[in-house]
Design an enzyme around this catalytic site. Structure first.
Site, PDB file in Angstrom:
ATOM      1  N   HIS A 161      14.067  19.267  44.885  1.00 62.02           N
ATOM      2  CA  HIS A 161      12.997  19.445  45.866  1.00 62.02           C
ATOM      3  C   HIS A 161      13.612  19.901  47.192  1.00 62.02           C
ATOM      4  O   HIS A 161      14.821  19.858  47.366  1.00 62.02           O
ATOM      5  CB  HIS A 161      12.307  18.103  46.160  1.00 62.02           C
ATOM      6  N   GLU A 168      15.946  15.321  46.774  1.00 57.47           N
ATOM      7  CA  GLU A 168      15.416  16.091  47.905  1.00 57.47           C
ATOM      8  C   GLU A 168      16.579  16.665  48.699  1.00 57.47           C
ATOM      9  O   GLU A 168      17.498  15.932  49.082  1.00 57.47           O
ATOM     10  CB  GLU A 168      14.592  15.194  48.837  1.00 57.47           C
ATOM     11  N   HIS A 207      10.942  21.565  41.636  1.00 58.70           N
ATOM     12  CA  HIS A 207       9.609  20.970  41.697  1.00 58.70           C
ATOM     13  C   HIS A 207       8.558  22.017  41.330  1.00 58.70           C
ATOM     14  O   HIS A 207       7.575  21.726  40.654  1.00 58.70           O
ATOM     15  CB  HIS A 207       9.380  20.404  43.096  1.00 58.70           C
ATOM     16  N   ASP A 213       8.827  24.320  46.090  1.00 53.90           N
ATOM     17  CA  ASP A 213      10.216  23.933  46.326  1.00 53.90           C
ATOM     18  C   ASP A 213      11.026  23.829  45.034  1.00 53.90           C
ATOM     19  O   ASP A 213      10.441  23.588  43.986  1.00 53.90           O
ATOM     20  CB  ASP A 213      10.283  22.629  47.140  1.00 53.90           C
TER      21      ASP A 213
END
Length: 186
Positions: A35, A117, A153, A163
């Site tokens: 992400h 992330e 993602h 993303d």
């Protein structure tokens, strides 16, 4: 190689998020989902992602945050621009990162994935330090779990997510032959 103990990377900050729960019985980590995130968009540092993942983000602190009040999300890891890694959930538990998602016909990707992330946006290159930290982490995950694929993602929720975005350089991932990028990558 980075060591894992009870699903926690060693040598990184641990900030447990309340936004996790147990994986369903029989579920195991088979997928890594990449992400990107920044709060507000395009702003880095300041601990605001940590605040979001620990339910302490003030929705009045910035106009963009107004829609985030009451949202309960997390990821297993955040990799900041300088390569600093913070872990919010044990890999043994389910983090709330993918939302409504599907991979190879399987719904609910949170059940069988790890969410990572990267601090960034769809519109800026990620840093060398981020790729280095990501590859160290992936190496540890591949050694500990039967990970078969790494995806974005956008690959599992394409109707609502973009993303990690077009600036993410998939070719920079150091993947063993047993781990695939299941979608066409340049």
């Amino acid at each position: 190689m980075t060591a894992l103990v009870d699903g926690w990377l060693q040598g990184v900050a641990h900030v447990p998020s309340p936004n996790v729960d147990d994986r369903p019985a029989g579920s195991r980590v088979e997928l890594v989902v990449i992400h990107n995130i920044s709060l507000p968009p395009g702003a880095y540092g300041g601990g605001l992602v940590r605040a979001l993942f620990t339910n302490s983000l003030d929705p009045r602190a910035h106009p963009f945050f107004a829609d985030l009040g009451g949202i309960r999300v997390s990821a297993h890891l955040l990799v900041e621009r300088d390569g600093t890694v913070t872990q919010f959930a044990s890999f043994e538990r389910r983090a709330w990162h993918a939302g409504a998602s599907e991979f190879r016909g399987r719904q609910r990707c949170n059940d069988f994935s790890v969410g990572i992330e990267l601090e960034g946006t769809d519109f800026e290159p990620f840093t060398d330090a981020q790729y280095e930290a990501l590859n160290r982490t992936l190496h540890a995950l591949f050694a500990a779990y039967p990970v078969a694929a790494v995806c974005g993602h956008s690959d599992i929720a394409s109707d609502r997510k973009t993303d990690p975005g077009p600036c993410f350089e998939w070719r920079r991932l150091l993947l063993p032959a047993s781990v695939t990028l299941p979608f066409a990558r340049v």
